[in-house]
Design a protein around this motif. Structure first.
Motif, mmCIF file in Angstrom:
data_model
loop_
_atom_site.group_PDB
_atom_site.id
_atom_site.type_symbol
_atom_site.label_atom_id
_atom_site.label_comp_id
_atom_site.label_asym_id
_atom_site.label_seq_id
_atom_site.Cartn_x
_atom_site.Cartn_y
_atom_site.Cartn_z
ATOM 1 N N ALA A 253 26.734 36.348 39.656
ATOM 2 C CA ALA A 253 28.129 36.191 40.078
ATOM 3 C C ALA A 253 28.797 35.027 39.345
ATOM 4 C CB ALA A 253 28.200 35.974 41.592
ATOM 5 N N LYS A 254 28.047 33.969 39.053
ATOM 6 C CA LYS A 254 28.613 32.831 38.309
ATOM 7 C C LYS A 254 29.054 33.265 36.916
ATOM 8 C CE LYS A 254 26.045 29.166 40.655
ATOM 9 N NZ LYS A 254 24.907 28.249 40.577
ATOM 10 N N LEU A 255 28.289 34.177 36.314
ATOM 11 C CA LEU A 255 28.678 34.696 34.995
ATOM 12 C C LEU A 255 29.972 35.504 35.100
ATOM 13 C CD1 LEU A 255 25.195 35.891 33.673
ATOM 14 C CD2 LEU A 255 26.439 33.839 32.982
ATOM 15 N N SER A 256 30.101 36.267 36.192
ATOM 16 C CA SER A 256 31.310 37.084 36.398
ATOM 17 C C SER A 256 32.533 36.222 36.699
ATOM 18 C CB SER A 256 31.099 38.051 37.572
ATOM 19 O OG SER A 256 29.988 38.866 37.315
ATOM 20 N N LEU A 257 32.295 35.035 37.240
ATOM 21 C CA LEU A 257 33.404 34.151 37.636
ATOM 22 C C LEU A 257 34.301 33.797 36.454
ATOM 23 C CD1 LEU A 257 34.475 32.657 40.166
ATOM 24 C CD2 LEU A 257 33.068 30.724 39.510
ATOM 25 N N GLY A 258 33.659 33.555 35.300
ATOM 26 C CA GLY A 258 34.434 33.186 34.109
ATOM 27 C C GLY A 258 35.215 34.351 33.519
ATOM 28 N N LEU A 259 34.781 35.578 33.823
ATOM 29 C CA LEU A 259 35.437 36.751 33.257
ATOM 30 C C LEU A 259 36.646 37.213 34.070
ATOM 31 C CD1 LEU A 259 32.216 38.830 32.406
ATOM 32 C CD2 LEU A 259 33.567 37.413 30.838
ATOM 33 N N SER A 260 36.694 36.775 35.330
ATOM 34 C CA SER A 260 37.779 37.220 36.220
ATOM 35 C C SER A 260 39.064 36.441 35.926
ATOM 36 C CB SER A 260 37.364 37.003 37.675
ATOM 37 O OG SER A 260 38.406 37.394 38.532
ATOM 38 N N GLY A 261 40.206 37.172 35.855
ATOM 39 C CA GLY A 261 41.495 36.527 35.579
ATOM 40 C C GLY A 261 42.299 36.257 36.835
ATOM 41 N N ASP A 262 42.015 36.969 37.901
ATOM 42 C CA ASP A 262 42.768 36.851 39.148
ATOM 43 C C ASP A 262 42.285 35.642 39.934
ATOM 44 O OD1 ASP A 262 44.092 37.167 41.497
ATOM 45 O OD2 ASP A 262 43.358 39.190 41.939
ATOM 46 N N ASP A 263 43.213 34.700 40.254
ATOM 47 C CA ASP A 263 42.849 33.476 40.968
ATOM 48 C C ASP A 263 42.313 33.764 42.361
ATOM 49 O OD1 ASP A 263 43.496 31.910 38.849
ATOM 50 O OD2 ASP A 263 45.459 31.298 39.592
ATOM 51 N N ALA A 264 42.906 34.708 43.056
ATOM 52 C CA ALA A 264 42.455 35.053 44.413
ATOM 53 C C ALA A 264 41.045 35.628 44.371
ATOM 54 C CB ALA A 264 43.410 36.058 45.047
ATOM 55 N N GLN A 265 40.817 36.446 43.348
ATOM 56 C CA GLN A 265 39.480 37.041 43.188
ATOM 57 C C GLN A 265 38.456 35.966 42.821
ATOM 58 O OE1 GLN A 265 39.194 39.985 40.038
ATOM 59 N NE2 GLN A 265 37.944 41.311 41.321
ATOM 60 N N LYS A 266 38.889 35.015 41.948
ATOM 61 C CA LYS A 266 38.011 33.898 41.557
ATOM 62 C C LYS A 266 37.651 33.059 42.777
ATOM 63 C CE LYS A 266 38.919 32.763 36.756
ATOM 64 N NZ LYS A 266 39.448 31.791 35.811
ATOM 65 N N ALA A 267 38.646 32.767 43.634
ATOM 66 C CA ALA A 267 38.417 31.952 44.832
ATOM 67 C C ALA A 267 37.458 32.662 45.790
ATOM 68 C CB ALA A 267 39.738 31.648 45.528
ATOM 69 N N ALA A 268 37.652 33.970 45.958
ATOM 70 C CA ALA A 268 36.775 34.743 46.854
ATOM 71 C C ALA A 268 35.349 34.776 46.313
ATOM 72 C CB ALA A 268 37.321 36.150 47.015
#
Length: 196
Positions: free
Chosen positions: A79-94
């Motif tokens: 999931a930490k690897l996926s965190l950097g790929l996500s552009g949506d702030d709400a999705q990153k926070a979740a």
């Protein structure tokens, strides 16, 4: 048979009867010690089996906790690897919150002193159960040796009555003392003498 010979025969019979009573008392005392060592041995054997089952269960629980912790850590790392790929702030926070929850869960699986069910506590409890099992088994072996000494002592004391060989009674007494020594070692210092 004269009166003198008759009196000697009666005295000899009375002496033999007195000796037999002493031997019978020796047999009764050794039988009491045998009952004690057998009872202690049975208790130690039961304790050993119980602690062995407890240790096995705790190690199985430890293994399950360790597997769960490994899975949670792996998912968290992924999931930490996926965190950097996500552009949506709400999705990153979740996702960040979920990673934090997984990290806390993995830490709890490692150490949970309040319940005693973290893998560290489970390993410690399993080792304590193994120690108790080994102690009970050492006691059991000493009680078994004591019981054997008492049984042989009873046989020899009984043979004394039949054969009239007083030396057998002395050996019987020495075996009773040896049996008491092994019983005491089993009770107070079971690891002092290694039998098996």
């Amino acid at each position: 048979m004269g009166a003198h010979e008759s009196m000697e025969h009666a005295e000899h019979a009375e002496h033999a009867s007195g000796s037999n009573k002493k031997i019978a008392l020796l047999i009764a005392v050794i039988a009491l010690f045998l009952a004690l060592s057998e009872t202690l041995g049975k208790g130690a054997q039961t304790e050993s089996i119980s602690k062995n089952v407890e240790a096995s269960n705790l190690w199985a629980f430890f293994q399950a906790k360790s597997i769960r912790r490994t899975v949670v850590q792996s998912v968290s790392e992924h999931a930490k690897l996926s965190l950097g790929l996500s552009g949506d702030d709400a999705q990153k926070a979740a996702l960040a919150k979920q990673i934090d929850d997984w990290t806390k869960t993995a830490a709890r699986y490692r150490s949970e002193p309040e319940t005693g069910e973290g893998s560290e506590q489970l390993a410690a409890r399993a080792k304590e159960a193994e120690h108790a099992r080994d102690l009970a088994m050492a006691r059991y072996h000493h009680y078994e040796v004591a019981s054997a000494a008492f049984q042989i002592g009873i046989v020899l004391a009984s043979a004394t009555i039949i054969t009239g060989m007083v030396a057998l009674a002395w050996v019987s007494g020495l075996l009773a003392i040896a049996g008491l020594a092994f019983t005491a070692i089993g009770l107070f210092a079971p690891h002092a003498v290694h039998l098996m």
